[in-house]
Design a protein around this motif. Structure first.
Motif, PDB file in Angstrom:
ATOM      1  N   VAL A 251      42.634  39.747  51.135  1.00  0.00           N
ATOM      2  CA  VAL A 251      43.264  41.196  51.440  1.00  0.00           C
ATOM      3  C   VAL A 251      42.292  42.040  50.892  1.00  0.00           C
ATOM      4  O   VAL A 251      42.140  43.284  51.348  1.00  0.00           O
ATOM      5  CB  VAL A 251      44.645  41.172  50.849  1.00  0.00           C
ATOM      6  N   SER A 252      41.805  41.910  49.560  1.00  0.00           N
ATOM      7  CA  SER A 252      40.877  43.051  49.203  1.00  0.00           C
ATOM      8  C   SER A 252      39.448  42.887  49.327  1.00  0.00           C
ATOM      9  O   SER A 252      39.045  43.831  49.036  1.00  0.00           O
ATOM     10  CB  SER A 252      41.064  42.852  47.444  1.00  0.00           C
TER      11      SER A 252
ATOM     12  N   GLU B  77      49.620  46.323  47.968  1.00  0.00           N
ATOM     13  CA  GLU B  77      48.492  45.449  48.371  1.00  0.00           C
ATOM     14  C   GLU B  77      48.847  44.007  47.753  1.00  0.00           C
ATOM     15  O   GLU B  77      48.721  43.417  48.583  1.00  0.00           O
ATOM     16  CB  GLU B  77      47.216  45.888  48.438  1.00  0.00           C
ATOM     17  N   PRO B  78      49.013  44.097  46.512  1.00  0.00           N
ATOM     18  CA  PRO B  78      48.990  42.693  45.806  1.00  0.00           C
ATOM     19  C   PRO B  78      50.065  41.993  46.325  1.00  0.00           C
ATOM     20  O   PRO B  78      49.886  40.555  46.347  1.00  0.00           O
ATOM     21  CB  PRO B  78      48.886  43.033  44.345  1.00  0.00           C
TER      22      PRO B  78
ATOM     23  N   ARG C 207      44.189  34.367  48.613  1.00  0.00           N
ATOM     24  CA  ARG C 207      44.904  35.334  49.405  1.00  0.00           C
ATOM     25  C   ARG C 207      44.392  36.842  48.860  1.00  0.00           C
ATOM     26  O   ARG C 207      44.222  37.738  49.644  1.00  0.00           O
ATOM     27  CB  ARG C 207      46.414  35.363  49.070  1.00  0.00           C
ATOM     28  N   HIS C 208      44.300  36.863  47.483  1.00  0.00           N
ATOM     29  CA  HIS C 208      43.648  38.351  46.880  1.00  0.00           C
ATOM     30  C   HIS C 208      42.155  38.476  47.543  1.00  0.00           C
ATOM     31  O   HIS C 208      41.834  39.503  47.842  1.00  0.00           O
ATOM     32  CB  HIS C 208      43.638  38.429  45.476  1.00  0.00           C
TER      33      HIS C 208
ATOM     34  N   ALA D 239      49.379  40.434  49.751  1.00  0.00           N
ATOM     35  CA  ALA D 239      48.453  39.190  49.478  1.00  0.00           C
ATOM     36  C   ALA D 239      49.390  38.052  49.316  1.00  0.00           C
ATOM     37  O   ALA D 239      49.165  37.225  49.574  1.00  0.00           O
ATOM     38  CB  ALA D 239      47.291  39.519  48.484  1.00  0.00           C
TER      39      ALA D 239
END
Lengths: 509, 509
Positions: free
Chosen positions: B336-337, B69-70, B332-333, B73
């Motif tokens: 996405v998170s 995931e990161p 972005r994090h 992102a």
């Protein structure tokens, strides 16, 4: 220290926390925060400096990611496995032997896959998470694999499960760099990996972990005596031998050898390791040497010992493994790579034997924390020795005005320049002391109005909260002397009779 | 220094060599030997100590292996790619754009995949290795991937391509540990990975490499001034701006800001980095600051600069990248998170902006070697500053008898205890000096028969080979003073008029 929630303090104060929290975390990965990374750095430095400076080891640093061949040679490709079983409903994976142990309360040590499988079926173990039926257990290889390079010619890559093999591979180069003398030692620090099935114990069982592994190469005909053994032979240790695992005996390193429980090399590094752990701040009474039983030892090892720490939460924790690995690894690399690993000493051609001293570095971070955690009334502190405490000294102005912050910053800068790990902070003094107690900082310096008159500051000792007045010019020298144990704290300056504002640290958090 | 074969010395003396040699080596992986790992360790320490002590950064240490995931992102999953093309006959992979550049001698900068593909077809490039036809080029992702955990529930894991994202992920925790003050800095050192298609340049282009990346989080409304900028504003630098890439201008950091080429934050870390590189032993005249062109800069960056080293062998080598990354990564994090990355300052809610200072650590190991390599007659030496030289002092007995080795070992032990990186060796003195010159050890101490009478030793200076007689008791103090530049070598003791046996180091290797 059960009343202290260590993991809570560790998280809140930035020692360490589970990684990737914003993405829901992944079991087996931890991140070291500002305090933890300094603590770990200094534990690593203690081990590295000991082996490089005192033991004369070469230091090397090899890649973590490697081709697959070395792990074919070492046996990891074939047998670095755990028994895995998955829930057929929710997919959750488990160590099959652990599940069976939990259900039957009996050890599965030495059981074959078939025995574990039968046991699981017979005892009717279900998925502890969702109650689903479990599938067939199978051998699951714990190496992380990937591909190196693109396209058709790519090769399989492995994340090393230990540093050891990456030190053995360049053996010939190292032997030549040491001008072909035996014995010689090599130490490597760095990350290693183990794709655990279901890691649950925080820093104690990580999928990515740090090691410090020393390898000593020697002539098997000349491996009886360690030249520095006399230095440790009076070291008293708690010992559990392979034949009597439930009885601890107190004996010296010298007696361990005399009574033929271990050879000088192993006894030397057991004693040395215990001294190292004590210097890190672990209580000696919690440490013991345990010899591996014959049925537990790796087949290629002729003798293996661990030093264990007794944790109040996790039971016995292995901190270092010391093993005679014979010529197994070098011989296997010779067989698989077809490159010569023999040396020639006085006409004798042989493959050197290896004694390995393998430290984990994450576990000491935890065990030092556990061993150093102290509670006195509502005060919690870590009595880390100054050699490993994240910061050695913190500097504060008494108030945030009248030029005191500038003066305090200057004292802080001077301490930094003098090589101390120093920290600057501002706020209510009691609260600042409280914060530094929880960070384990052994000394605090407060700059106050008197400082402007007489160039002296209040130096506060973490462990007994005593305070003395010290001249700024004498501060670095006094701190050095106290830290090295050459001076008592109370002799560092004039005792402060009335703590006053810079007081007893009774602040609320 | 073209007459010195650096890579040969590096291999022979144990600075570094290609990894996995016994298994035929794998491109893009190097192992640091006894000298190289110490040199690298001390370069890392210089960077870390500077950022932790002088810049007040928090130090953190996150895992190398992460979930995917990161990198979704950050954009790495989508666009961390190179154009790959493989030989259809032998399978050898190549950077498609590099192949075309070599054939046409024209830059492929900014070319699309289609343009490169057409170019390759038109120019008739064949496989340089076997002459076979090349396949279709394609975008090849440079992240190493693996699986974390077993069975159905396993997840994709990535070896991080940079430390940066692993510092951004715990942003909230770090912000709270810093008690919610902006700006604040965080530094992380560690390995990162890039699965290069065809790495060929030794330490300069590795698939596994070490980084030291500092991230400064700030309020964009308050990002104009750096509070320590005045300290560096007179620092003279060689500068290449984004608009005029072929012209170097000498200007101060202050002028760089005044003429609006860069903001204070970027100018401050350019100047600071150059000072750091100079302290490592790189010649200032070989360093320059180069601003990225608008068409070369990452889309999320508002300004990016490199400090480059001018190598005689490899041309310009980028040592550090300093970039304004705006709020891109944290935003972005957050997207996405779904975890909040905003902070609240006086009622304003915003995502902090980031200035990144990203050092490679392997490249400085090489550039320090290249910059410090000196040849005088048949003498080769590295004039490393004592702060980075693998060893700071070596101790020898003049002969291997009459108690001199024991005495020399004692001097060596004392120096070790005093905190020096010391080395003990025995042999023919001229040869020992020669060996230490090639290891870049700044000082050698020889214990001889006079030592037994007057407790003094010969101290030899690497750079000019001068020798003085120093009392053993004064040795640690004198060495400290010389190393810190507080004392001239010649003032450390009585000059030795006639070097005699402990002479000019004219030995053959």
């Amino acid at each position: 220290m059960t009343e202290i929630n260590l993991l809570d303090i560790a998280k809140r104060r930035g020692f360490f926390w589970p990684s990737f929290e914003i993405y829901g975390s992944t079991a087996g990965f931890y991140t070291y925060g500002p305090l933890g990374s300094l603590l770990k750095l200094r534990i690593e430095k203690l081990i590295r400096d000991h082996y490089v400076n005192k033991e004369g080891c070469m230091l090397i640093e090899a890649p973590i990611l490697t081709p697959e061949e070395p792990w074919v040679a070492s046996g990891h490709v074939e047998s670095f496995t755990d028994m895995n079983v998955e829930c057929q409903k929710c997919g959750e994976p488990y160590r099959a032997d652990h599940l069976l142990e939990e259900k039957t309360k009996k050890s599965t040590d030495g059981m074959s896959m078939k025995q574990v499988m039968d046991g699981i079926k017979k005892s009717g173990v279900k998925c502890p998470r969702c109650g689903g039926a479990l599938g067939e257990p199978y051998d699951y290889n714990l190496m992380f694999k990937t591909y190196i390079g693109p396209g058709k010619n790519k090769i399989t890559g492995c994340l090393r499960p230990e540093t050891a093999q990456t030190t053995y591979m360049p053996f010939r180069r190292l032997y030549e760099l040491g001008r072909k003398k035996l014995p010689f030692g090599v130490i490597q620090l760095g990350r290693s990996y183990r794709n655990e099935i279901s890691p649950r114990q925080g820093l104690l069982r990580l999928r990515e972990f740090s090691q410090a592994e020393a390898q000593f190469f020697m002539d098997p005909q000349d491996s009886k005596h360690h030249k520095k053994f006399d230095l440790v032979k009076k070291k008293m240790m708690t010992v559990v031998t392979k034949d009597v695992q439930d009885k601890e005996i107190a004996m010296t390193a010298g007696d361990l050898v005399k009574k033929k429980h271990a050879g000088e090399w192993i006894a030397y590094y057991l004693a040395t390791s215990i001294e190292l752990f004590e210097r890190m701040g672990m209580e000696g009474s919690r440490l013991r040497c345990r010899q591996h039983r014959d049925d537990e030892r790796s087949f290629y090892s002729s003798d293996t010992w661990d030093v264990e720490f007794k944790s109040e939460t996790f039971g016995r924790i292995e901190l270092v493994g010391i093993a005679s690995r014979t010529d197994y690894d070098l011989r296997r690399h010779q067989e698989v790579s077809k490159q010569k690993m023999t040396v020639n000493v006085d006409g004798r051609e042989f493959i050197p034997h290896v004694i390995e001293v393998a430290y984990g570095v994450d576990r000491p971070v935890y065990t030092v924390l556990e061993s150093c955690a102290k509670r006195e009334g509502d005060r919690t502190y870590f009595n880390f020795p100054p050699t490993v405490s994240p910061y050695q000294v913190a500097v504060f102005p008494l108030v945030r005005k009248d030029g005191l912050p500038e003066l305090a910053r200057q004292v802080y800068n001077d301490l930094n320049e003098s090589g101390f790990y120093a920290l600057y902070d501002e706020g209510f003094i009691g609260k600042l002391y409280y914060r530094q107690d929880e960070a384990g900082t052994p000394f605090c310096v407060t700059v106050d109005y008197d400082t402007q008159k007489d160039n002296s500051v209040t130096l506060r000792n973490r462990d007994d909260q005593k305070q003395v007045r010290v001249k700024i010019s004498e501060l670095p020298g006094a701190l050095s002397m106290i830290m090295q144990g050459h001076m008592e704290f109370s002799k560092a300056g004039k005792a402060v009779a009335k703590p006053g504002d810079a007081g007893k640290g009774k602040a609320k958090s």
